[in-house]
Design a protein around this motif. Structure first.
Motif, PDB file in Angstrom:
ATOM      1  N   GLU A 246       0.817  -1.217   0.000  1.00  0.00           N
ATOM      2  CA  GLU A 246       0.000   0.000   0.000  1.00  0.00           C
ATOM      3  C   GLU A 246       0.850   1.267   0.000  1.00  0.00           C
ATOM      4  O   GLU A 246       0.358   2.343  -0.312  1.00  0.00           O
ATOM      5  N   LEU A 247       2.121   1.128   0.354  1.00  0.00           N
ATOM      6  CA  LEU A 247       2.997   2.294   0.441  1.00  0.00           C
ATOM      7  C   LEU A 247       3.947   2.314  -0.748  1.00  0.00           C
ATOM      8  O   LEU A 247       4.694   1.365  -0.972  1.00  0.00           O
ATOM      9  N   ALA A 248       3.916   3.394  -1.524  1.00  0.00           N
ATOM     10  CA  ALA A 248       4.813   3.516  -2.667  1.00  0.00           C
ATOM     11  C   ALA A 248       6.194   3.915  -2.166  1.00  0.00           C
ATOM     12  O   ALA A 248       6.438   5.072  -1.847  1.00  0.00           O
ATOM     13  N   PHE A 249       7.092   2.945  -2.054  1.00  0.00           N
ATOM     14  CA  PHE A 249       8.427   3.234  -1.540  1.00  0.00           C
ATOM     15  C   PHE A 249       9.467   3.070  -2.643  1.00  0.00           C
ATOM     16  O   PHE A 249       9.293   2.267  -3.556  1.00  0.00           O
ATOM     17  N   ALA A 250      10.539   3.847  -2.547  1.00  0.00           N
ATOM     18  CA  ALA A 250      11.578   3.836  -3.577  1.00  0.00           C
ATOM     19  C   ALA A 250      12.660   2.807  -3.291  1.00  0.00           C
ATOM     20  O   ALA A 250      13.284   2.278  -4.211  1.00  0.00           O
TER      21      ALA A 250
END
Length: 225
Positions: A121-125
């Motif tokens: 759910e979290l757009a992380f790099a």
């Protein structure tokens, strides 16, 4: 130079906010120093989730960001255990940060108890593998399996995998084979002041073959708050 364990324990909330703001503003100013020397680095700052929710990030970036089209933005590193306490809040913060040119890295992955579905759910790099699993991953079958799973997970989400705490050449080579993108640890470079880090970059740029990270490139520098 003081490591975080020397000055962070017991710090009050107001001081932590001031320190975080200082680290973020300093990172944007330091980018110009590295860029002038020929290195376009995305600098990373360790920040607690609750602090991100209280700082006027957009205003800070608008006021202090480098006036250059080359600026790649900032990265903030948030530990996995802090993210999973309130994934919805972390997601909202991450979306707001993205609008200001700031991406999120999940730090110390594997140390918490998150589910993969929550992280999706979290757009992380970046997904940063906890050092306890990186250590001895060349010889410990369990650690190797965890590292490989985390690396594959990061790539499946379209993110980079970063191994923390690399101390041995054997572990570095094992991570290369697993497809890890970046690494950090005393084998590659210990914590150091900005001036010494710049000198190290210049030295390694002159001898690229000696600057091996898991993908053959140097990892982002980290300013810790």
């Amino acid at each position: 130079m003081l490591l975080p364990g020397r000055f962070l324990p017991g710090i009050d909330e107001a001081s932590l906010l001031e320190l975080t703001e200082y680290a973020l503003v300093s990172a944007m100013a330091d980018w110009a120093t590295f860029r002038a020397a020929g290195f376009n680095l995305r600098l990373a700052v360790n920040v607690p989730v609750h602090v991100l929710g209280r700082l006027p990030i957009a205003a800070l970036v608008a006021e202090h960001r480098p006036d250059s089209p080359d600026w790649p933005g900032l990265m903030v590193e948030v530990t996995e255990d802090q993210i999973v306490r309130d994934i919805k809040r972390a997601q909202a913060i991450a979306e707001g940060l993205r609008d200001s040119g700031i991406t999120v890295a999940i730090d110390d992955f594997g140390a918490g108890y998150s589910s993969f579905s929550s992280l999706r759910e979290l757009a992380f790099a970046e997904l940063k593998l906890n050092h306890s699993f990186v250590k001895d991953c060349a010889t410990d079958a369990t650690n190797a399996a965890i590292c490989q799973t985390a690396i594959d997970l990061a790539h499946r989400f379209g993110s980079a995998a970063v191994a923390e705490g690399i101390e041995s050449l054997a572990d570095l080579q094992a991570l290369q084979i697993m497809g890890c993108d970046f690494g950090q640890g005393v084998l590659l470079a210990p914590p150091m002041p900005k001036e010494r880090f710049l000198g190290l970059l210049q030295q390694r740029a002159a001898k690229p073959a000696a600057a091996a990270a898991p993908t053959g490139g140097a990892p982002p520098a980290a300013a810790t708050a």
